[in-house]
Design a protein around this motif. Structure first.
Motif: not given
Length: 80
Positions: A15-28
């Motif tokens: 509930l609290i931590a689920g929306n707390a992250g991001i994933l940064v990716s690169k187009v390969i």
């Protein structure tokens, strides 16, 4: 609850931590299919499993904004 000799511990959970992250990716790689184009990223389902498991939705936003006037194109986003 000190007089009972115990402590209460709380785990915030999704509930609290689920929306707390991001994933940064690169187009390969950019792949042209028969009827659509694909952006192949260096991140895959094992890095962000929620959409596959729960049909969750995650916005995809560019880290670097495109130059003004650059034509936008629709792509399917896939992992390697």
């Amino acid at each position: 609850l000190g007089h009972l000799g115990c402590e209460v511990e709380i785990e915030p959970g999704r509930l609290i931590a689920g929306n707390a992250g991001i994933l940064v990716s690169k187009v390969i790689y950019v792949k042209q299919g028969e009827d659509r184009q694909f952006l192949i990223l260096d991140g895959a389902m094992n890095d962000l499993i929620r959409p596959a498991m729960y049909e969750a939705w995650h916005d995809i936003v560019p880290v670097i904004e495109p130059e003004p006037g650059v034509e936008q194109t629709a792509f399917d986003i896939v992992g390697p």
